[in-house]
Design an enzyme around this catalytic site. Structure first.
Site, PDB file in Angstrom:
ATOM      1  N   ASP A 178    -117.117 -59.334 -12.975  1.00 40.55           N
ATOM      2  CA  ASP A 178    -115.924 -59.337 -12.124  1.00 40.55           C
ATOM      3  C   ASP A 178    -114.694 -58.831 -12.873  1.00 40.55           C
ATOM      4  O   ASP A 178    -114.476 -59.163 -14.039  1.00 40.55           O
ATOM      5  CB  ASP A 178    -115.705 -60.792 -11.667  1.00 40.55           C
ATOM      6  N   ARG A 220    -107.971 -62.734   3.179  1.00 41.79           N
ATOM      7  CA  ARG A 220    -109.327 -62.223   2.945  1.00 41.79           C
ATOM      8  C   ARG A 220    -110.379 -63.122   3.596  1.00 41.79           C
ATOM      9  O   ARG A 220    -111.499 -62.694   3.857  1.00 41.79           O
ATOM     10  CB  ARG A 220    -109.608 -62.097   1.436  1.00 41.79           C
ATOM     11  N   GLU A 228    -117.325 -54.295 -11.466  1.00 37.65           N
ATOM     12  CA  GLU A 228    -116.389 -54.411 -10.347  1.00 37.65           C
ATOM     13  C   GLU A 228    -115.046 -53.926 -10.873  1.00 37.65           C
ATOM     14  O   GLU A 228    -114.287 -54.683 -11.461  1.00 37.65           O
ATOM     15  CB  GLU A 228    -116.295 -55.845  -9.822  1.00 37.65           C
ATOM     16  N   GLN A 261    -105.915 -69.218 -12.391  1.00 36.69           N
ATOM     17  CA  GLN A 261    -106.940 -68.406 -13.080  1.00 36.69           C
ATOM     18  C   GLN A 261    -106.352 -67.886 -14.389  1.00 36.69           C
ATOM     19  O   GLN A 261    -105.544 -66.954 -14.384  1.00 36.69           O
ATOM     20  CB  GLN A 261    -107.376 -67.235 -12.178  1.00 36.69           C
ATOM     21  N   ARG A 294    -123.044 -59.108 -11.660  1.00 38.57           N
ATOM     22  CA  ARG A 294    -121.819 -58.417 -11.256  1.00 38.57           C
ATOM     23  C   ARG A 294    -120.688 -58.914 -12.147  1.00 38.57           C
ATOM     24  O   ARG A 294    -120.340 -60.094 -12.113  1.00 38.57           O
ATOM     25  CB  ARG A 294    -121.511 -58.728  -9.793  1.00 38.57           C
ATOM     26  N   ASP A 353    -110.040 -69.338  -5.198  1.00 36.89           N
ATOM     27  CA  ASP A 353    -110.206 -67.889  -5.035  1.00 36.89           C
ATOM     28  C   ASP A 353    -111.649 -67.567  -4.638  1.00 36.89           C
ATOM     29  O   ASP A 353    -112.289 -66.677  -5.208  1.00 36.89           O
ATOM     30  CB  ASP A 353    -109.802 -67.154  -6.327  1.00 36.89           C
ATOM     31  N   HIS A 404    -116.161 -58.967   0.268  1.00 33.22           N
ATOM     32  CA  HIS A 404    -115.318 -60.156   0.440  1.00 33.22           C
ATOM     33  C   HIS A 404    -113.841 -59.854   0.185  1.00 33.22           C
ATOM     34  O   HIS A 404    -112.979 -60.656   0.502  1.00 33.22           O
ATOM     35  CB  HIS A 404    -115.799 -61.242  -0.509  1.00 33.22           C
ATOM     36  N   ASP A 405    -113.567 -58.696  -0.430  1.00 38.40           N
ATOM     37  CA  ASP A 405    -112.186 -58.365  -0.768  1.00 38.40           C
ATOM     38  C   ASP A 405    -111.530 -57.468   0.284  1.00 38.40           C
ATOM     39  O   ASP A 405    -112.166 -57.023   1.228  1.00 38.40           O
ATOM     40  CB  ASP A 405    -112.131 -57.696  -2.144  1.00 38.40           C
ATOM     41  N   HIS A 446    -111.517 -64.356 -16.547  1.00 36.82           N
ATOM     42  CA  HIS A 446    -110.685 -65.567 -16.563  1.00 36.82           C
ATOM     43  C   HIS A 446    -111.510 -66.812 -16.271  1.00 36.82           C
ATOM     44  O   HIS A 446    -112.657 -66.708 -15.844  1.00 36.82           O
ATOM     45  CB  HIS A 446    -109.546 -65.450 -15.539  1.00 36.82           C
TER      46      HIS A 446
HETATM   47  C1  GLC Z   1    -112.437 -59.741  -8.162  1.00 33.86           C
HETATM   48  C2  GLC Z   1    -113.000 -60.445  -6.967  1.00 33.86           C
HETATM   49  C3  GLC Z   1    -111.894 -61.034  -6.169  1.00 33.86           C
HETATM   50  C4  GLC Z   1    -111.135 -61.985  -7.026  1.00 33.86           C
HETATM   51  C5  GLC Z   1    -110.698 -61.325  -8.317  1.00 33.86           C
HETATM   52  C6  GLC Z   1    -110.276 -62.364  -9.306  1.00 33.86           C
HETATM   53  O1  GLC Z   1    -111.668 -58.670  -7.808  1.00 33.86           O
HETATM   54  O2  GLC Z   1    -113.766 -59.551  -6.214  1.00 33.86           O
HETATM   55  O3  GLC Z   1    -112.364 -61.669  -5.027  1.00 33.86           O
HETATM   56  O4  GLC Z   1    -110.025 -62.440  -6.339  1.00 33.86           O
HETATM   57  O5  GLC Z   1    -111.738 -60.629  -8.937  1.00 33.86           O
HETATM   58  O6  GLC Z   1    -111.396 -63.068  -9.788  1.00 33.86           O
HETATM   59  C1  GLC Z   2    -109.412 -56.862  -7.905  1.00 31.40           C
HETATM   60  C2  GLC Z   2    -109.345 -55.489  -7.360  1.00 31.40           C
HETATM   61  C3  GLC Z   2    -108.283 -55.350  -6.325  1.00 31.40           C
HETATM   62  C4  GLC Z   2    -108.471 -56.427  -5.312  1.00 31.40           C
HETATM   63  C5  GLC Z   2    -108.420 -57.773  -5.979  1.00 31.40           C
HETATM   64  C6  GLC Z   2    -108.762 -58.916  -5.101  1.00 31.40           C
HETATM   65  O1  GLC Z   2    -108.364 -57.000  -8.742  1.00 31.40           O
HETATM   66  O2  GLC Z   2    -109.133 -54.575  -8.400  1.00 31.40           O
HETATM   67  O3  GLC Z   2    -108.345 -54.117  -5.677  1.00 31.40           O
HETATM   68  O4  GLC Z   2    -107.498 -56.329  -4.353  1.00 31.40           O
HETATM   69  O5  GLC Z   2    -109.367 -57.858  -6.957  1.00 31.40           O
HETATM   70  O6  GLC Z   2    -108.434 -58.783  -3.825  1.00 31.40           O
END
Ligand code: GLC
Ligand code: GLC
Length: 659
Positions: A284, A520, A326, A252, A282, A141, A395-396, A184
């Protein structure tokens, strides 16, 4: 606050500490612990007070704080005291960030050191290095499946290299941001491995269930985050014949914060990275920290209590370290990650402004700012000592999490409107120049999100392929206008690496089995540095974008009203294509900057009479100029003309000007 039970306990703990811990100057530690202990005690007892082992756990927690304080390098302790004296330091307009994937941007940590001058050239002084901790060799991931919270992935460097990076960055006046993936671990983490080997202590670190009873109950209300790659929220673990809760990917494993040992370990990880020199952490996926049957298990009250507790503890050890939340959730929920009912952020000082990001994309597709205006109006105002992280891409994926009521108020039907947006950005819609892809398509709910680089989403990729000069110019104008929004809105702008040079989608991920099913990766590019060199050749796309951004960044840093002091007035204007707001100083209106963006591909107009009194006032101080061009904006009989996909930063004050 003084409270006898907490105070007596604190005395007991301090007594114990003085026997165990080396005697050194713990003055700052003790004053901060004294100030925060009642809050720490109350939060900890809220979460864990009903447990038999409450007292040994809180003693353990405090001892960990002391040890982390002792381990904190002198350089960072000094920084803490400096930042305590100037506690608003991060609200300043001087900070401009960029997030990077290390391998795509610079190969490894040493490569990043060499690239720092490039980032400085652009004006970047906050760098978010995406996860670089040890993670599975296969799918991970993008590093968000962490196998060791204290070790750097050998593919990118070593722990001592990151310390060097932090020190060099500090000497350059740059801030280092790192992730702590608090929700996680990967299934290869030693805790998960110990759980698999049957150790009860570590099985209690995760949500593990022998039957489907509890998982099935959860599934009734839990959404799916990755419906295509990881449907469902539980994964069968054959070694122990149990279901592990895995809200994200099946590798995860969600950590069980109802166990205080998990909290203490993860807090220790946070303090560890603060002590390695990260200025900003940050955190997560913070919305997911607490799970409750019968709910979506996002934004639960306990998740907020955990974050408050993390903040209070971090303030004792490393008060200069900031947290970013985040939490990509509804606007009314995002704001709570600053901590409610306070002037000072009680949880995270910074939060992703996902609302603004998604609304800007709505304006791009619809070419009007109706939903943007409406949505920003519904965005609650933030605390004084907290700020937004404003971004366009990261990145998302881009989620379309607008409020349905706002969509309806703009005259659209929510389902159809979201469907239109996905079609627009994936280029399916007629006339759309975008070349994004769908992400997270959920056949059961009809939901979908969007991926792709900024350049590709605004049509630069298509325009380049067709050698269509006017379309290229329009995409460049739009890229600059979008950046102008995040640079002037209020908050820390966070650019995404590659966007400063118009990097288009990178399709190379399709050849990697560990990535190909996660689109992504399309917008996590490998930078072509020979292309980046073209920023020195006048007239190239790279030069226009890079120099345009560089100039805006330099101007932003000079404009005090761009600092985030809740000093933004959104101005409703009759022309739906325009997004207009005023940034002003509470007492010196003359220093205000009027921001106007036209999201249409045709020129638009705005009568000065339609502006608010404060905004009209800037036109009273002589010649109004656009800070970018240093020229007066096109004005015809008291009506402003805004070119297609263009923006203005208008000021009546000559002192605002940068030549
Ligand atoms: C956050 C990250 C995303 C990841 C997710 C699980 O949303 O920005 O890239 O997939 O967490 O860790
Ligand atoms: C997080 C965000 C979600 C995003 C994902 C990873 O869970 O909340 O919006 O899509 O991470 O892509």
């Amino acid at each position: 606050m003084y409270e006898p039970v907490a105070h007596a306990l604190l005395n007991e703990i301090l007594d114990e500490l003085s026997h165990q811990v080396v005697r050194e100057d713990l003055r700052h530690f003790y004053t901060r612990l004294g100030a925060n202990f009642y809050a720490i005690y109350s939060l900890f007892s809220h979460l864990y007070g009903q447990r038999q082992d409450f007292k040994p756990q809180i003693i353990h927690l405090t001892e960990r704080l002391a040890r982390a304080y002792i381990a904190r390098p002198e350089r960072l302790r000094q920084l803490d005291t400096e930042r305590e004296k100037n506690h608003d330091w991060f609200i300043s307009q001087e900070w401009v960030g960029m997030a990077i994937y290390l391998n795509g941007f610079a190969g490894n940590l040493n490569g990043l050191l060499e690239r720092l001058p490039y980032l400085q050239e652009l004006g970047i002084n906050v760098i978010h290095v995406m996860p670089i901790l040890r993670c599975p060799r296969g799918a991970s991931d993008g590093g968000y499946a962490v196998s060791d919270f204290r070790d750097i992935d050998p593919r990118v460097g070593t722990l001592s290299e990151i310390q060097t990076l932090a020190e060099v960055m500090q000497s350059y006046g740059m801030l280092l941001t790192l992730d702590v993936v608090v929700n996680h671990t990967s299934n290869e983490h030693e805790w998960a491995q110990a759980a698999c080997a049957g150790h009860a202590v570590y099985q209690d670190f995760y949500y593990l269930f022998p039957t489907r009873d509890v998982p099935d109950m959860f599934e009734k209300t839990l959404p799916e985050i990755f419906p295509e790659n990881a449907p469902g929220n539980f994964t069968w673990v054959p070694e122990i014949n149990q279901w592990a809760m895995t809200v994200f990917n099946n590798y995860q494993w969600d950590l069980k914060y109802s166990n205080p040992a998990v909290f203490i370990e993860m807090l220790d990880v946070i303090l560890f990275w603060a002590n390695q020199g990260a200025d900003i952490l940050r955190l997560d996926a913070v919305a997911f920290l607490w799970k409750k049957i019968g709910t979506a298990s996002q934004n639960e009250r306990e998740a907020h209590l955990i974050l408050q507790l993390m903040k209070d503890c971090c303030q004792v050890v490393a008060p200069g370290t900031l947290f970013i939340a985040e939490a990509i959730v509804a606007p009314s929920e995002i704001i709570k990650y600053f901590g409610e009912d306070a002037v000072i952020a009680k949880e995270c000082e910074i939060a992703y402004n996902a609302t603004f990001m998604a609304l800007l994309w709505d304006a791009v597709a619809t070419k009007n700012a109706r939903l943007l205006n409406r949505g920003i109006k519904s965005l609650p105002s933030k605390l004084d000592r907290a700020t937004w992280l404003n971004y366009l891409r990261c990145h998302d994926d881009i989620g379309l999490g607008f409020d349905d009521a706002d969509i309806r108020a703009c005259g659209y039907e929510p389902y159809a409107h979201r469907h239109f947006l996905v079609e627009w950005f994936t280029g399916v819609f007629e006339d759309s120049p975008a070349s994004g892809r769908p992400f997270g398509v959920n056949a059961k709910t009809g939901d979908a999100r969007i991926v792709g680089t900024l350049a590709s989403l605004v049509g630069l990729e298509t325009a380049r392929q067709a050698n269509d000069e006017p379309a290229i110019s329009q995409a460049i104008a739009l890229i600059l206008t979008l950046h102008a929004m995040i640079l002037s809105f209020g908050g820390i702008p966070l650019l995404w690496y590659g966007d400063e040079g118009g990097t288009c989608n990178d399709y190379s991920f399709l050849e990697d089995d560990n990535k190909s099913n996660d689109t992504r990766w399309l917008h996590r590019p490998y930078i072509d540095w020979t292309q980046v060199e073209r920023r020195h050749d006048s007239g190239t796309i790279e030069q226009q974008l890079f120099d345009g951004l560089k100039r805006m960044i330099a101007i932003r840093k000079n404009i005090q009203v761009f600092a985030d002091f809740n000093n933004r007035e959104l101005i409703d204007v009759p022309n739906p294509h325009l997004f207009v707001f005023l940034r002003s100083h509470p007492s010196v209106i003359a220093n205000s900057v009027l921001v106007i963006a036209n999201f249409d591909t045709k020129p638009q107009h705005l009568a000065l009479a339609d502006l608010s009194t404060n905004a009209r006032a800037i036109f009273r101080y002589g010649q109004v100029q656009d800070l970018i061009s240093n020229m007066a904006p096109a004005l015809f009989n008291e009506v402003l003309i805004i070119p297609p996909c263009h923006f203005y930063w208008l000021s009546g004050q000559s002192s605002n000007r940068l030549t």
